[in-house]
Design an enzyme around this catalytic site. Structure first.
Site, PDB file in Angstrom:
ATOM      1  N   TYR A 152       0.834  -1.209   0.000  1.00 50.08           N
ATOM      2  CA  TYR A 152       0.000   0.000   0.000  1.00 50.08           C
ATOM      3  C   TYR A 152       0.866   1.256   0.000  1.00 50.08           C
ATOM      4  O   TYR A 152       0.645   2.178  -0.790  1.00 50.08           O
ATOM      5  CB  TYR A 152      -0.914  -0.022   1.226  1.00 50.08           C
ATOM      6  CG  TYR A 152      -1.841   1.164   1.340  1.00 50.08           C
ATOM      7  CD1 TYR A 152      -2.964   1.268   0.524  1.00 50.08           C
ATOM      8  CD2 TYR A 152      -1.612   2.168   2.274  1.00 50.08           C
ATOM      9  CE1 TYR A 152      -3.826   2.361   0.641  1.00 50.08           C
ATOM     10  CE2 TYR A 152      -2.464   3.254   2.395  1.00 50.08           C
ATOM     11  CZ  TYR A 152      -3.568   3.342   1.576  1.00 50.08           C
ATOM     12  OH  TYR A 152      -4.418   4.422   1.685  1.00 50.08           O
ATOM     13  N   LYS A 156       1.191   4.414  -2.802  1.00 50.00           N
ATOM     14  CA  LYS A 156       0.904   5.810  -2.477  1.00 50.00           C
ATOM     15  C   LYS A 156       2.117   6.711  -2.694  1.00 50.00           C
ATOM     16  O   LYS A 156       1.976   7.891  -3.038  1.00 50.00           O
ATOM     17  CB  LYS A 156       0.382   5.914  -1.043  1.00 50.00           C
ATOM     18  CG  LYS A 156      -0.963   5.210  -0.837  1.00 50.00           C
ATOM     19  CD  LYS A 156      -2.009   5.680  -1.854  1.00 50.00           C
ATOM     20  CE  LYS A 156      -3.361   5.034  -1.658  1.00 50.00           C
ATOM     21  NZ  LYS A 156      -4.368   5.520  -2.629  1.00 50.00           N
TER      22      LYS A 156
END
Length: 255
Positions: A152, A156
């Site tokens: 994740y 990002k």
């Protein structure tokens, strides 16, 4: 004439709050979600606020679905002023346990989805006479790597880099910025907490509680707090801001 915004992943959570806030700001809103019923419900709420809305189901990692979103938007409204690329997923696992399929899936949605929607928005906005705005979803995990959120965090950080590079390419015709939420009271964070708490050696709810203690503002973030930032970035007040990844986290990164 009302401005037009597309908000991906707006069937619930942060995306829904953004769609409704933009409607309150006078935007006609295209609501996109993978779940068609969720999209229809939010579109109805937008209309109840006095703005026009269409619901378009689709997966932002699928190029045909993305093309459909933009084709229907232009057919219905004739233009696009703002894209909010909000759709995303999260995987909670140690990096050494993350499979290549899980890695590919999260990068496909969180990064490829941003790429596909951004370039379609840019192509349309370049044809128009007004300033276009692209607003991408990053995260505090795109500023600081979080353990057990390696995939994740990777997506990002990638969104931050892409946002900055695209801003350099599209200026001064289009601004490109990102927003970086923190610990938000959403269904996604409930799932993160459920998966993350065992790794931290705490019971369900413990991860959310422990991270929330680090928030300087003294409370978890609400979806509306994030929507407030998007409202500003979509407004004329932010016309001179581009290439930024703005943290909205109540101060947790500073703690």
């Amino acid at each position: 004439m009302s401005k037009v915004a597309i908000v991906t992943g707006s069937g619930r959570g942060i995306g829904k709050a953004i769609a409704l806030r933009l409607a309150k700001d006078g935007f006609n809103v295209v609501v996109n979600a993978r779940n068609p019923e969720n999209a229809k419900k939010v579109a109805k709420e937008v209309e109840e606020l006095g703005q026009k809305s269409i619901a378009i189901a689709g997966d932002v990692s699928n190029e045909k679905d993305v093309n459909n979103i933009f084709e229907k938007t232009i057919r219905e409204f004739g233009k696009l002023d703002v894209l909010v690329a909000n759709a995303g997923i999260c995987t909670v696992k140690p990096a050494v346990e993350t499979t290549s399929n899980e890695w590919d899936e999260i990068f496909s949605i969180n990064c490829k989805g941003v790429f596909l929607t951004n370039i379609e928005a840019a192509r349309q906005m370049m044809k128009q006479d007004t300033l276009g705005k692209i607003i991408n979803c990053s995260s505090i995990a795109g500023h600081v790597g979080f353990g057990y959120l390696s995939a994740y965090s990777g997506t990002k950080f990638a969104v931050r880099g892409f946002t900055q590079a695209l801003a350099a390419e599209l200026a001064p015709k289009i601004t490109v910025n990102a927003y970086c939420p923190g610990i938000v009271e959403t269904d996604m964070w409930e799932k993160i907490d459920e998966s993350l708490s065992p790794y931290l050696g705490v019971e369900k709810g413990g991860a959310f509680t422990e991270y929330s203690k680090k928030i300087l503002m003294g409370r978890p973030q609400k979806s509306e707090d994030v929507a407030n930032l998007i409202s500003f970035l979509a407004s004329p007040g932010a016309d001179y801001i581009t290439g930024q990844a703005i943290i909205t986290d109540g101060g947790i990164v500073m703690s």
